[in-house]
Design an enzyme around this catalytic site. Sequence first.
Site, PDB file in Angstrom:
ATOM      1  N   ARG A  15       0.975  -1.062   0.355  1.00  0.00           N
ATOM      2  CA  ARG A  15      -0.347  -0.132   0.118  1.00  0.00           C
ATOM      3  C   ARG A  15       1.082   1.303   0.116  1.00  0.00           C
ATOM      4  O   ARG A  15       2.093   1.325   0.168  1.00  0.00           O
ATOM      5  CB  ARG A  15      -0.785  -0.078   0.988  1.00  0.00           C
ATOM      6  N   LYS A  75       1.949   1.342   7.403  1.00  0.00           N
ATOM      7  CA  LYS A  75       2.722   0.850   8.174  1.00  0.00           C
ATOM      8  C   LYS A  75       3.784   1.619   8.945  1.00  0.00           C
ATOM      9  O   LYS A  75       4.546   1.930   9.091  1.00  0.00           O
ATOM     10  CB  LYS A  75       2.915  -0.806   8.026  1.00  0.00           C
ATOM     11  N   TYR A  94      -0.202   3.309  11.029  1.00  0.00           N
ATOM     12  CA  TYR A  94      -1.142   2.853  11.605  1.00  0.00           C
ATOM     13  C   TYR A  94       0.529   2.379  12.495  1.00  0.00           C
ATOM     14  O   TYR A  94       1.437   2.158  11.765  1.00  0.00           O
ATOM     15  CB  TYR A  94      -0.685   1.304  11.076  1.00  0.00           C
ATOM     16  N   HIS A  96      -0.203   0.425  16.265  1.00  0.00           N
ATOM     17  CA  HIS A  96      -0.557  -0.856  17.129  1.00  0.00           C
ATOM     18  C   HIS A  96       1.105  -0.605  17.567  1.00  0.00           C
ATOM     19  O   HIS A  96       1.513  -2.243  18.038  1.00  0.00           O
ATOM     20  CB  HIS A  96      -0.282  -1.856  16.056  1.00  0.00           C
ATOM     21  N   GLU A 118      -4.745   4.303  13.971  1.00  0.00           N
ATOM     22  CA  GLU A 118      -5.816   3.394  14.850  1.00  0.00           C
ATOM     23  C   GLU A 118      -6.305   3.826  15.793  1.00  0.00           C
ATOM     24  O   GLU A 118      -7.315   3.223  16.527  1.00  0.00           O
ATOM     25  CB  GLU A 118      -5.115   1.402  14.555  1.00  0.00           C
ATOM     26  N   ASP A 270      -2.643  -7.595  15.264  1.00  0.00           N
ATOM     27  CA  ASP A 270      -1.763  -6.574  14.924  1.00  0.00           C
ATOM     28  C   ASP A 270      -1.703  -5.771  16.364  1.00  0.00           C
ATOM     29  O   ASP A 270      -0.613  -5.356  16.931  1.00  0.00           O
ATOM     30  CB  ASP A 270      -2.346  -5.314  13.770  1.00  0.00           C
TER      31      ASP A 270
END
Length: 371
Positions: A15, A75, A94, A96, A118, A270
């Site tokens: 992505r 990410k 993101y 996490h 997130e 995740d």
Amino acid sequence: MVIGVVRERKTEENRVALTPAGVETLLAAGHEVWVEKEAGEASGFRDEDYRAAGAKLSQGSEEVWRGCELVTKVKEPVPEEYSLIRRGQIVFAYFHCAASLELTQALSNSGCIAIAYETIQERDGSLPLLTPMSEVAGRMAIQQAAKYLEREHGGRGVLLGGVPGVAPANVVIIGAGVVGTNAAKMAAGWGARVSILDVNLQKLRYLSDVLPPNVVTLMSNPLNIREALREADVVISSVLIPGAKAPKLVKREHLALMKKGAVIVDVAIDQGGSTETSRPTNHVNPIYEVDGIVHYCVTNMPGAMPMTSTLALTNATLPYLLQIAGKGWKKACRRSKAISSGVNTVYGKIVFQPVAEAFGLPYQKLDTLLD
């Protein structure tokens, strides 16, 4: 503001955090955008598309990290990028963090402002930047489960939808959030027998009304989980506590109750996974076996469908990116409770309580850093 987009370094992460259309929108708002070369290739966006939209093309990621006030990614940064992050730099991605002490410490040590997709949460409790990827992951979970049920992958050799005269597979979904609901839709459409468990009766009532008769709703409790696991050919584990570690609802001893060759897809990986035997995998080596049960625990499932996933993600992230870049992170946080809930680290301080609690680290309220 100078905004940078880097090519993703996570294994098989295809992505990209910004499309050429997004570049145009940011430029129209008065910003400058740098894009690392080939950042969008796997998602179907060529360097020429970004250049035509007005972006500056950079040869490598170091130039982007060095020259941009805000870097947006999909990410979390990987270890090779840790040293490139600067104090005071905004990183929007993101993260996490509750699943990784190493990453949390790296972000703290860098002194950056880490704003996590997130944990951005609107007043109604929705997670607008997690939702689109949860939709993709929920639908993909059934697609992957059907694949790994095949005998050649160690699965039971059961066809998800069965055929006339032969029963379909039993799919158990733990968690009726966005992932679970989308997984249930897909599994039901394939003709499987579906059981979906949750602790929220309102969600279960809604799903009972809108999903077809081959979906059964169950209250989630230890007894019902154990009984459902006995019959399961597929388990989709999708329990989420925003920004915190996922609870371990499927225990190691539960695997002995299950049929050999059954498949567990842990979409919560995740956030550390909601199955005790789960450990992170990637698209190159997506599965492993424990006690005869196939585990699929890929941490970036939507990365395998980058064209769909990039468009779905950037549709959601761009309005928040515009606010952060246009107002600056402090003013954006003061104006938007959703954006302030997304901030995880600031100048070395952990300002998102579930992350601090996950590792027993000091927590500081974000409000004290906004003056």
